[in-house]
Design a protein around this motif. Structure first.
Motif, PDB file in Angstrom:
ATOM      1  N   ASN A  49      64.098  21.126 -28.321  1.00 39.12           N
ATOM      2  CA  ASN A  49      63.261  22.622 -27.625  1.00 39.12           C
ATOM      3  C   ASN A  49      63.738  23.443 -26.675  1.00 39.12           C
ATOM      4  O   ASN A  49      64.002  24.274 -26.588  1.00 39.12           O
ATOM      5  CB  ASN A  49      61.848  21.858 -27.083  1.00 39.12           C
ATOM      6  CG  ASN A  49      60.439  21.709 -28.451  1.00 39.12           C
ATOM      7  OD1 ASN A  49      60.837  22.477 -29.508  1.00 39.12           O
ATOM      8  ND2 ASN A  49      60.083  21.237 -28.340  1.00 39.12           N
ATOM      9  N   MET A  50      64.103  22.594 -25.329  1.00 37.25           N
ATOM     10  CA  MET A  50      65.010  23.523 -24.893  1.00 37.25           C
ATOM     11  C   MET A  50      66.415  23.928 -24.670  1.00 37.25           C
ATOM     12  O   MET A  50      66.639  24.754 -24.273  1.00 37.25           O
ATOM     13  CB  MET A  50      65.368  21.595 -24.070  1.00 37.25           C
ATOM     14  CG  MET A  50      64.526  21.117 -22.864  1.00 37.25           C
ATOM     15  SD  MET A  50      64.843  19.977 -22.183  1.00 37.25           S
ATOM     16  CE  MET A  50      65.470  20.370 -20.789  1.00 37.25           C
ATOM     17  N   TYR A  51      67.601  24.205 -26.337  1.00 38.43           N
ATOM     18  CA  TYR A  51      68.761  24.084 -26.199  1.00 38.43           C
ATOM     19  C   TYR A  51      68.066  25.552 -27.073  1.00 38.43           C
ATOM     20  O   TYR A  51      68.622  26.209 -27.146  1.00 38.43           O
ATOM     21  CB  TYR A  51      69.439  23.211 -27.291  1.00 38.43           C
ATOM     22  CG  TYR A  51      70.221  22.408 -26.112  1.00 38.43           C
ATOM     23  CD1 TYR A  51      71.579  22.712 -25.727  1.00 38.43           C
ATOM     24  CD2 TYR A  51      69.986  21.128 -25.739  1.00 38.43           C
ATOM     25  CE1 TYR A  51      71.899  22.150 -24.778  1.00 38.43           C
ATOM     26  CE2 TYR A  51      70.471  20.170 -25.147  1.00 38.43           C
ATOM     27  CZ  TYR A  51      72.033  21.261 -24.776  1.00 38.43           C
ATOM     28  OH  TYR A  51      72.659  20.147 -23.564  1.00 38.43           O
ATOM     29  N   PHE A  52      66.709  25.257 -28.240  1.00 40.13           N
ATOM     30  CA  PHE A  52      66.689  26.481 -28.629  1.00 40.13           C
ATOM     31  C   PHE A  52      65.864  27.726 -27.537  1.00 40.13           C
ATOM     32  O   PHE A  52      66.073  28.724 -28.291  1.00 40.13           O
ATOM     33  CB  PHE A  52      65.270  25.395 -29.312  1.00 40.13           C
ATOM     34  CG  PHE A  52      64.770  26.559 -30.618  1.00 40.13           C
ATOM     35  CD1 PHE A  52      65.023  27.277 -31.614  1.00 40.13           C
ATOM     36  CD2 PHE A  52      62.988  27.625 -30.320  1.00 40.13           C
ATOM     37  CE1 PHE A  52      64.248  28.352 -32.581  1.00 40.13           C
ATOM     38  CE2 PHE A  52      62.874  28.394 -30.914  1.00 40.13           C
ATOM     39  CZ  PHE A  52      63.424  28.665 -31.731  1.00 40.13           C
ATOM     40  N   ASP A  53      65.090  27.228 -26.853  1.00 37.41           N
ATOM     41  CA  ASP A  53      64.513  27.952 -25.607  1.00 37.41           C
ATOM     42  C   ASP A  53      65.432  28.364 -25.058  1.00 37.41           C
ATOM     43  O   ASP A  53      65.810  30.159 -24.503  1.00 37.41           O
ATOM     44  CB  ASP A  53      63.722  27.882 -24.763  1.00 37.41           C
ATOM     45  CG  ASP A  53      62.808  27.006 -25.143  1.00 37.41           C
ATOM     46  OD1 ASP A  53      62.784  27.652 -26.489  1.00 37.41           O
ATOM     47  OD2 ASP A  53      61.807  26.329 -25.111  1.00 37.41           O
ATOM     48  N   ARG A  54      67.034  28.101 -25.212  1.00 37.53           N
ATOM     49  CA  ARG A  54      68.460  28.789 -24.511  1.00 37.53           C
ATOM     50  C   ARG A  54      69.371  29.268 -25.643  1.00 37.53           C
ATOM     51  O   ARG A  54      70.229  29.966 -25.594  1.00 37.53           O
ATOM     52  CB  ARG A  54      69.126  27.467 -23.937  1.00 37.53           C
ATOM     53  CG  ARG A  54      68.416  27.330 -22.191  1.00 37.53           C
ATOM     54  CD  ARG A  54      68.536  25.892 -21.875  1.00 37.53           C
ATOM     55  NE  ARG A  54      69.662  25.388 -21.940  1.00 37.53           N
ATOM     56  CZ  ARG A  54      70.335  23.833 -21.224  1.00 37.53           C
ATOM     57  NH1 ARG A  54      69.068  23.339 -21.363  1.00 37.53           N
ATOM     58  NH2 ARG A  54      71.296  23.424 -21.449  1.00 37.53           N
TER      59      ARG A  54
END
Length: 880
Positions: free
Chosen positions: A357-362
Motif C-alpha cells: 500500500n505504501m508503494y502504491f500510494d507513491r
C-alpha cells in the motif's frame, strides 16, 4: 505339619482374593479391592494418557493474539474421522482405560453402584471424548454421571464439563442457563479451581452469543480463583481485549499490567503481547512522551529474551512510525519484521500488504504488485481477504499498464514540444551519463577479472611453496646436493632442475609480475608497441577499449531521430495518453477508492484538451469525487459547468433532477437495461452478454454499470454454468464493493454460493416432481416451437389427466432442451415418454406411427436444476 499349615494358609489367601474379585457381593473387602484397583491401576494409567493427550493438544494450538483469544486452549478441527480412525492415540488409550474400569470394576448391585471410583471413570471417559472432539459421546458420559451418581464428590466438575460439551455443540443458551444456576445454587460451596472453571466456561458462552459485556465479570472471577498461572494470564488478556473493544483503554491497560507483573511465571508470549497491546493504547501528548515511548519499545527490542518475538516488536515500531507519517522509518522496521523467522502468517501478510500500500500510494506500482504477490503467499486461500488482495493485484495490472502508457507518452509529448537545442542538450547529457556508467561498469569488471587472475596465480605460488606440495625444489643453486652438478637446460626426472622454465614456482611468480606490469596481453606480434603501452598507462583499459563513444546508444542524434514528427502519429500518442488518464481515473475511483489520485488524473486529463467523448464523463466523475472529498465549492462549480455547457446530456438531467425518471429516454442506461433484461427473459443469453459488455464500456463511470454487470453475470451463469457465475459475482463484490449490487454480491458469496456449489445428484426416491427432457443440438436447425406444439397436442390427447407443462430451456451454446414438467415419479416419467413414442391404432386396428420419436431421458426436478447450474449432463447420463 508346617507344610500343611502353609498350604492351608495359601488356600485361604487365594480364596479370600477370589472372593474379593467378585463384583456381585457388597462387602467391605470387595468394595475396597475394586476401588483400589480402579484408582491406582486403571484410572491412574488412563489419567496419564489423558495428560499426554492434553499436552499434545496444547502444543498443536497456536495462539492468535490478533483476534479475541478463546477461553480454552483447544483448536476444533473440521476433519471428520470415520469409524476405526483415530484422532489422538493418547485419548483413545484414556477412553479404553475408562471403559475397562467400568466394565471390570463396576459393582452395580440392586441398581446402585458400590465402587466409589466409577464416577471418576465416567468423568475420564467424558474428558477423553471431549478432547478427542467427539462431543456428543462426551455429553452422554457426563449425563450418565449426573443420572446415576448425583451424590458424587465430582458432581460440580461434571456439570461444568457437560456445559463445555454443550457449548461445543452450539447449545450456548442451555449452557448459560445451567452454569448460572450452578453458580447461584452452590454459592459459597463451589470455590477454587471449580469456581474458576465454571466462570470461565460461562464467560466463553457469553462471548459465543456476542454478549461480551457479560463475559467480563465472569473472567474476573475466573482469574481470581484459578490456580494455574497460564490460565490467569489468559483470562486477564481476554479481559484486556474486551475492554479495548469497548474503547476502555485504561481498564484494558490495568489487565495488561497484571500480566506483565507475572513476568516469568507465565508463557513469554503473553508477557510480550501484553506489552504490545498496551503500546497500541499509547497516545502521545508531548515530545517527551514520544521519546519515552520510543525508549520503551527500543528496550523491548534489545532484550535478549524477546528475540523470538522481534517480528511483532518491529511491526509495532513500524506502525508507530507510520502513524507519525515517517514512512521511511516505517518501511525499515516493516522489513526488519519480515526478515525475522516467524510462523505468524497474519503478521507476514499484514507487513507485505502495508508495504504494498505504501508503494502504491507513491505510484510505484510494480513494486506494490510484488508485495501484494508476497501477501497472497502468506494468506489462506478462499477467504474474503485473500480474494480482495487477489482482485487488487489483478486490477493493479491494469494500473501498471495504463501508468506506463501515461508516463511514456507524456515524456514523448513533452520532448516533442521542446526546441531542438534543448532536445540536443538533454539527450547529450543522457548519452554522456550512459557512456560514463558503461565505462565505470567495464572498469569494475576488468579489475575483478584481474584480481581473480592474480588471486589464482598467488594461490598457485603459495601451494608450490608449501612443503610436501607441488615442487619441493625451491633452491636456485646450480648444483644438486645429492647428485652433484646438473647440466643447465636439461630436465630432471625428479623435478630438481634449476632452469627457470622448469621450476613451476618461479614460472608462477613471473606470471604474476607480468600481469601486474603489462596486464592480460593477447598473444600477438609487437605486443609491446607504444600505443598499447600508452593505453595501459592511461588506465589499463581492457574492456573499456570497446567503449569508443561511436555506438548509437551514446549518440544523442539517435534519440532525437527517434522522436515522431508526423502529426498523425503525435495525435495518436496524445489520444492513447488521454485514454490512459481516463482509465486511471476510473480505476483509482471504482476499484481502489483512491479518490485523490483519481481526482488528479481527471484534472490532468482535462488540461490536455482530450477528445470530446472523454470530457463530459470526466467532469461528471470529478463532480462525484469533489462531493466524496468534501470539496463543496469545486463540486458546485463542476455541476454548474455540466448543466450550462451540456444541458441536453443525461448527466445534466441527473444533476438537475436526480429523482427524474430517465427511463423515457431510449438511450438512457435504464431503458437499455430494460431491453436487455427482456432479452434475458427470452433466453438470448449470448446476445445479452455481448451487449452488456458494450454498454459497460460505454457507460464507464456511471452508477448504473454494476446493474449491467449483474445482468451479464446472470446470463453467463445460465449459459456457461456455476463457475462463470461465481467468478462474476466475486468480481462484482470486489470491484463495486460500495454499491448496492456489490453488497448484494458479497451476501451471495457468503450465503448462496456455498449452497449452489453442491453438484452431487440426489437419489430418485426423495423428490416430488420429475421431468422428461428432449435434447436438441442447435446445429440441427430443428423447429423447436413446432416440436413443442406437437408434444403438447400429444399430451392433451393421450395423457390429459395429468397437470403437465412444457418449456424450451437453453442448456449451453450448442444445446437446447424441451422439457415436460409435473410428473410424480421417475418410473412415471419414463412410462409417460414411452407412451408418447409407442405405436397407436386407428379405428380399423391399423398401426399409426407415433409423432414423438425423439430420444429422451427422465430426471428429477432437483437433479435437472443441478445439470442446468453445473452443465454436467454427461455425468448424469453416465449414471443412467
Amino acid at each position: 505339619m508346617k507344610f500343611k499349615v502353609k498350604y492351608l494358609l495359601s488356600l485361604l489367601i487365594v480364596a479370600i482374593i477370589a472372593q474379593s474379585c467378585s463384583r456381585k457381593k457388597d462387602t467391605f473387602i470387595n468394595r475396597n479391592f475394586h476401588a483400589l484397583g480402579t484408582k491406582y491401576n486403571v484410572l491412574y494409567n488412563g489419567n496419564l494418557a489423558l495428560d499426554r493427550g492434553k499436552l499434545s493438544v496444547n502444543d498443536a494450538f497456536t495462539e492468535n493474539f490478533w483476534e479475541l483469544l478463546p477461553v480454552e486452549r483447544m483448536k476444533v478441527e473440521d476433519d471428520i474421522f470415520l469409524p476405526g480412525q483415530k484422532n489422538n492415540p493418547d485419548f483413545d488409550l484414556a477412553e479404553e482405560k475408562a471403559i475397562k474400569a467400568i466394565q471390570k470394576h463396576g459393582m452395580n448391585i440392586d441398581g446402585k453402584e458400590k465402587n466409589p471410583q466409577i464416577d471418576e471413570a465416567y468423568l475420564l471417559l467424558g474428558k477423553a471424548r471431549y478432547y478427542d472432539q467427539r462431543f456428543v459421546p462426551a455429553l452422554a458420559a457426563f449425563n450418565n454421571i449426573l443420572n446415576k451418581y448425583p451424590t458424587s464428590d465430582k458432581i460440580n466438575q461434571v456439570k461444568i464439563w457437560r456445559e463445555k460439551a454443550n457449548m461445543r455443540l452450539d447449545n450456548n443458551e442451555v449452557a448459560i442457563k445451567r452454569l448460572k444456576r450452578l453458580l447461584e445454587e452452590e454459592e459459597g460451596i463451589i470455590e477454587g479451581q471449580d469456581l474458576a472453571d465454571a466462570s470461565a466456561a460461562l464467560a466463553q458462552a457469553y462471548i459465543n452469543i456476542k454478549a461480551k459485556d457479560s463475559a467480563i465479570p465472569q473472567l474476573a472471577i475466573a482469574a481470581e480463583n484459578t490456580k494455574v498461572k497460564s490460565e490467569k494470564a489468559r483470562f486477564h488478556f481476554i479481559k484486556g481485549q474486551l475492554y479495548n473493544e469497548f474503547e476502555e483503554k485504561d481498564s484494558a491497560n490495568m489487565e495488561f499490567d497484571a500480566i506483565i507483573k507475572m513476568h516469568r511465571q507465565i508463557p513469554r508470549a503473553f508477557y510480550i503481547n501484553a506489552h504490545l497491546e498496551k503500546s497500541y493504547n499509547f497516545e502521545p501528548t508531548s515530545k517527551e512522551s514520544e521519546i519515552e515511548f520510543e525508549e520503551y519499545m527500543t528496550e523491548l527490542s534489545e532484550n535478549r529474551e524477546n528475540r523470538p518475538f522481534l517480528d511483532k516488536i518491529f511491526h509495532r515500531i513500524a506502525e508507530y512510525h507510520k502513524g507519525k507519517a515517517s514512512d521511511s522509518l516505517a518501511e525499515v522496521f516493516y522489513n526488519k519484521s519480515l526478515r525475522k523467522t516467524t510462523t505468524d502468517n497474519y503478521l507476514r501478510a499484514t507487513n507485505y500488504e502495508t508495504l504494498g500500500n505504501m508503494y502504491f500510494d507513491r505510484t510505484i506500482y510494480k513494486t506494490a504488485g510484488a508485495y501484494y504477490d508476497s501477501t497472497m503467499t502468506a494468506m489462506e486461500k478462499n477467504t474474503k481477504s485473500y480474494r480482495t488482495i487477489k482482485k487488487k493485484r489483478e486490477n493493479l495490472d491494469d494500473v501498471i499498464y495504463y501508468e506506463d502508457i501515461a508516463q511514456l507518452n507524456d515524456s514523448i509529448l513533452r520532448m516533442i514540444k521542446l526546441p531542438k537545442e534543448e532536445q540536443l542538450a538533454i539527450y547529450t547529457k543522457y548519452a554522456e551519463d550512459l557512456k560514463a556508467k558503461a565505462i565505470e561498469e567495464a572498469k569494475k569488471k576488468e579489475i575483478e577479472a584481474r584480481n581473480q587472475t592474480n588471486s589464482r596465480v598467488n594461490n598457485q605460488v603459495n601451494t608450490l611453496n608449501v612443503p610436501g606440495k607441488g615442487n619441493t625444489n625451491n633452491s636456485i643453486s646450480r648444483t644438486s646436493p645429492n647428485k652433484g652438478a646438473m647440466p643447465i637446460g636439461l630436465p630432471s626426472n625428479k623435478n630438481t632442475s634449476n632452469f627457470y622454465f622448469y621450476n613451476p614456482s618461479t614460472v608462477a611468480y613471473g606470471k604474476s609480475e607480468f600481469l601486474k606490469l603489462w596486464g592480460d596481453r593477447k598473444l600477438q606480434d609487437n605486443w609491446r608497441l607504444s600505443d598499447d603501452r600508452a593505453d595501459l598507462e592511461r588506465g589499463e583499459k581492457g574492456e573499456t577499449e570497446k567503449i569508443t563513444g561511436t555506438e548509437k546508444e551514446y549518440d544523442p542524434q539517435t534519440y532525437i531521430a527517434s522522436l515522431p514528427t508526423d502529426e498523425v502519429v503525435i495525435d495518436s500518442i496524445a489520444k492513447d495518453r488521454n485514454f490512459a488518464y481516463y482509465q486511471l481515473g476510473i480505476l483509482y475511483k471504482e476499484k481502489f477508492s483512491e479518490f485523490e489520485l483519481s481526482q488528479s488524473r481527471f484534472e490532468d486529463l482535462l488540461t490536455y484538451n482530450p477528445e470530446e467523448r472523454l470530457i463530459l464523463p470526466s467532469k461528471y466523475n470529478l463532480y462525484k469525487l469533489y462531493v466524496e472529498l468534501g470539496l463543496t465549492s469545486k463540486a458546485d462549480a463542476m455541476k454548474s459547468d455540466i448543466i450550462a455547457n451540456y444541458p441536453d446530456s443525461r448527466y445534466a438531467e441527473i444533476l438537475s433532477n436526480p429523482d427524474a425518471a430517465l427511463s423515457k429516454d431510449e438511450n438512457s442506461p435504464e431503458a437499455i437495461y430494460k431491453n436487455l433484461y427482456q432479452q434475458f427473459e427470452e433466453q438470448n443469453y449470448a446476445e445479452v452478454i455481448a451487449e452488456t459488455e458494450r454498454q459497460i464500456k460505454r457507460f464507464e463511470g456511471d452508477d448504473f454499470v454494476p446493474k449491467f454487470e449483474i445482468l451479464k453475470t446472470s446470463a453467463k451463469g445460465r449459459l456457461y454454468g456455476f463457475e462463470a457465475y461465481k467468478e462474476g459475482i466475486n468480481y462484482i463484490a470486489l470491484t463495486y464493493a460500495n454499491s448496492d449490487e456489490g453488497k448484494k454480491a458479497q451476501e451471495l458469496l457468503q450465503n448462496a454460493i456455498p449452497v449452489l456449489a453442491k453438484k452431487e445428484f440426489i437419489s430418485d426416491d426423495k423428490p416430488k416432481y420429475f421431468n422428461v427432457i428432449y435434447h436438441f443440438q442447435n446445429s440441427e436447425n430443428e423447429d423447436l416451437e413446432a416440436f413443442k406444439k406437437t408434444l403438447e397436442e400429444e399430451i392433451e390427447k393421450k395423457i390429459s389427466y395429468f397437470d403437465l407443462t412444457t418449456s424450451i430451456d437453453v442448456y449451453d451454446e450448442s444445446s437446447t432442451f424441451i422439457v415436460v414438467h409435473g410428473l410424480k415419479s421417475i418410473q412415471g416419467a419414463k412410462g409417460f415418454a414411452e407412451l408418447l413414442s409407442s405405436d397407436e391404432k386407428d379405428k380399423r386396428g391399423r398401426k399409426i406411427k407415433p409423432k414423438i420419436t425423439k430420444e429422451y431421458f427422465a430426471i428429477s426436478s432437483p437433479n435437472y436444476t443441478i445439470i442446468q447450474r453445473h452443465k454436467n449432463l454427461n455425468a448424469y447420463l453416465k449414471l443412467e
